[in-house]
Design a protein around this motif. Sequence first.
Motif, PDB file in Angstrom:
ATOM      1  N   LYS A 152       0.847  -1.315  -0.029  1.00  0.00           N
ATOM      2  CA  LYS A 152       0.002   0.038  -0.005  1.00  0.00           C
ATOM      3  C   LYS A 152       1.033   1.424  -0.027  1.00  0.00           C
ATOM      4  CE  LYS A 152      -3.616  -2.367   2.508  1.00  0.00           C
ATOM      5  NZ  LYS A 152      -4.477  -2.229   3.870  1.00  0.00           N
ATOM      6  N   PRO A 153       0.453   2.410  -0.543  1.00  0.00           N
ATOM      7  CA  PRO A 153       1.027   3.414  -0.441  1.00  0.00           C
ATOM      8  C   PRO A 153       1.591   4.010   0.885  1.00  0.00           C
ATOM      9  CG  PRO A 153      -0.997   3.959  -1.791  1.00  0.00           C
ATOM     10  CD  PRO A 153      -1.071   2.660  -1.008  1.00  0.00           C
ATOM     11  N   VAL A 154       2.777   4.584   1.113  1.00  0.00           N
ATOM     12  CA  VAL A 154       3.320   4.984   2.129  1.00  0.00           C
ATOM     13  C   VAL A 154       2.687   6.427   2.696  1.00  0.00           C
ATOM     14  CG1 VAL A 154       5.441   3.740   2.048  1.00  0.00           C
ATOM     15  CG2 VAL A 154       5.140   6.417   1.185  1.00  0.00           C
ATOM     16  N   GLU A 167       2.466   9.129   6.451  1.00  0.00           N
ATOM     17  CA  GLU A 167       3.035   9.756   7.900  1.00  0.00           C
ATOM     18  C   GLU A 167       2.555   8.204   8.592  1.00  0.00           C
ATOM     19  OE1 GLU A 167       1.439  12.905   9.347  1.00  0.00           O
ATOM     20  OE2 GLU A 167       2.957  14.246   8.631  1.00  0.00           O
ATOM     21  N   MET A 168       1.381   7.604   8.564  1.00  0.00           N
ATOM     22  CA  MET A 168       1.195   6.558   9.604  1.00  0.00           C
ATOM     23  C   MET A 168       1.373   5.316   8.815  1.00  0.00           C
ATOM     24  SD  MET A 168       0.213   8.209  12.110  1.00  0.00           S
ATOM     25  CE  MET A 168       1.627   9.089  11.700  1.00  0.00           C
ATOM     26  N   ARG A 169       1.773   5.032   7.671  1.00  0.00           N
ATOM     27  CA  ARG A 169       2.069   3.757   6.968  1.00  0.00           C
ATOM     28  C   ARG A 169       3.537   3.719   6.410  1.00  0.00           C
ATOM     29  NH1 ARG A 169      -1.539   3.249   3.127  1.00  0.00           N
ATOM     30  NH2 ARG A 169      -3.079   2.289   4.296  1.00  0.00           N
ATOM     31  N   MET A 170       4.309   2.977   6.993  1.00  0.00           N
ATOM     32  CA  MET A 170       5.664   2.620   6.494  1.00  0.00           C
ATOM     33  C   MET A 170       5.959   1.442   5.772  1.00  0.00           C
ATOM     34  SD  MET A 170       8.559   1.943   9.054  1.00  0.00           S
ATOM     35  CE  MET A 170       8.875   3.681   9.388  1.00  0.00           C
ATOM     36  N   ARG A 171       6.735   1.291   4.765  1.00  0.00           N
ATOM     37  CA  ARG A 171       7.186   0.070   4.135  1.00  0.00           C
ATOM     38  C   ARG A 171       7.828  -0.823   5.328  1.00  0.00           C
ATOM     39  NH1 ARG A 171       5.800   0.966  -0.928  1.00  0.00           N
ATOM     40  NH2 ARG A 171       6.507   2.675  -1.932  1.00  0.00           N
ATOM     41  N   THR A 172       6.959  -1.986   5.264  1.00  0.00           N
ATOM     42  CA  THR A 172       7.492  -3.002   6.273  1.00  0.00           C
ATOM     43  C   THR A 172       9.069  -3.367   5.843  1.00  0.00           C
ATOM     44  OG1 THR A 172       5.349  -4.308   5.881  1.00  0.00           O
ATOM     45  CG2 THR A 172       7.136  -5.488   6.936  1.00  0.00           C
ATOM     46  N   SER A 173       9.437  -3.263   4.730  1.00  0.00           N
ATOM     47  CA  SER A 173      10.838  -3.500   4.535  1.00  0.00           C
ATOM     48  C   SER A 173      11.664  -2.170   5.059  1.00  0.00           C
ATOM     49  CB  SER A 173      11.240  -3.428   2.894  1.00  0.00           C
ATOM     50  OG  SER A 173      10.814  -2.230   2.305  1.00  0.00           O
ATOM     51  N   ASP A 174      11.343  -1.057   5.089  1.00  0.00           N
ATOM     52  CA  ASP A 174      11.775  -0.035   5.850  1.00  0.00           C
ATOM     53  C   ASP A 174      11.823  -0.056   7.330  1.00  0.00           C
ATOM     54  OD1 ASP A 174      12.377   1.421   3.546  1.00  0.00           O
ATOM     55  OD2 ASP A 174      10.717   2.715   3.606  1.00  0.00           O
ATOM     56  N   PHE A 175      10.998  -0.585   7.757  1.00  0.00           N
ATOM     57  CA  PHE A 175      10.905  -0.819   9.168  1.00  0.00           C
ATOM     58  C   PHE A 175      11.871  -1.916   9.641  1.00  0.00           C
ATOM     59  CE2 PHE A 175       9.028  -3.398  12.919  1.00  0.00           C
ATOM     60  CZ  PHE A 175       9.105  -2.471  13.760  1.00  0.00           C
ATOM     61  N   ARG A 176      11.969  -3.046   8.817  1.00  0.00           N
ATOM     62  CA  ARG A 176      13.061  -4.006   9.131  1.00  0.00           C
ATOM     63  C   ARG A 176      14.607  -3.383   9.224  1.00  0.00           C
ATOM     64  NH1 ARG A 176      14.359  -9.242   8.882  1.00  0.00           N
ATOM     65  NH2 ARG A 176      12.340  -9.909   8.628  1.00  0.00           N
TER      66      ARG A 176
END
Length: 453
Positions: free
Chosen positions: A116-118, A120-129
């Motif tokens: 889903k599009p990034v 403020e409240m939704r970040m890429r799971t890969s970025d979180f990792r």
Amino acid sequence: MKSFTALLLSVGLFGAAIQAQEPAFLNPDQFLTPSGSGRAGSDVTGLQTSRSIQGPVRITPGANDSAPVAQEVVEEETPIAQEVVETPVSQAAAPLVSRDRTRVAVLGYHNFSDTKPVSEMRMRTSDFRKQMEYLRTAGITVISMQDFLDWRFGTKKLPEKCALITIDDGWRSTYTDAFPILKEMGYPFTLFPYTRYITGRGDSMSREMIQEMANYGATIGSHSTSHYYPSTWKKTGQGTPAYTALIEREIGDSAKQLTAWFGSKVVTYCYPGGYHTPEMLEKLPQYGYIAAFTVIPQKVRYDENPLLIHRYMIFGNNHSIFRQAVDFSLSQENGSGTASTSSPAAASIPPFEVTPAAQSIVDALVPVIQADLSGVPELQNGSVQMIVSGFGRVPCHVVAADKIVRWKPPVRLHMPVVTVKLKWKTSVSPIEQQSVWSFRISDSIRLPKQNED
């Protein structure tokens, strides 16, 4: 400047729902407005690969008007590892230090997705990792909420650089995306759900999902019953029976419900949108809360007000906030009361105009240091403090007419890097605000010539 003014005036924090078709209390995203400062999907580069550390940490869940929102910062291309830590080290054997030397970065997350599009409240799971891996390679110790509370209340020592991971609202992706990463890395974390969103329908988590994470060791705190927009609180009117009843329902009942569902006493609270009032602070201990978290971005000290704990809201479309959160080089004055001088690139860029400019090279040995605070609403002129590396707190002058804060060094500056910390208060919030920036003195004029006296 306009964005900074709007930022400090805002108490509703965030707006723009992703799921506008659902009732208000099922729309956590409605409380957050896109910052416009970051680029959706911008790359999180320069992170080091992970190293092995100790296994999972089992924890025992422990349980003004208008606060400013999370500080807006300009998205940069500078890789995290290059900007913050030049030589990451393993955190496996981080030594314990005295309580006053520890700083804690409380990280606040919401929603995750790689499809889903990034926002403020939704970040890429890969970025979180990548961010979680960076905590490990940078030698930042990830602590549990119980560790944090024990340290804050004087019963435990921690390493010098620590991070506390918190995840708000109750999005299903917390369980499907974030939890596997946190479990893999052995990181403790805290959940701040609001009870009316825990339905298991749509994008929300079920109680069974939360229970599984609690069994793993996650701490559960409260994020209220309904996550009301601040306007709801304001129109109710402080000091009225209706306001007291609203506090009881949103703050008191949510703790009771979460305790009944998951079996452990809830003792931590997270203000929805960061909004809090004196009456809320007065009532919190009556409901068994011993700590509450805001959205004011700053490192936590051992003597911080436990009901107004700072927290960095990590946005999915603005990675510079994470870089600021994990930068411990300029997070506080050193023992002599002067700011650190490690690197101008490590300091954040102030949300207002400063001279000399942040990260600039100056061709003057006695530069005038100033900041334009005209965009700060309700500035209390007497509250402004300036701290300069090598000088400590300096007698800066505030021009009341245009809110320009100015100081000129009495002697030449011969240090290669000058770091400035500015502190101030407003009548909008009792919380002291601060900003840090650095600039460099050009070597061509800083280094003395042989024919100089």
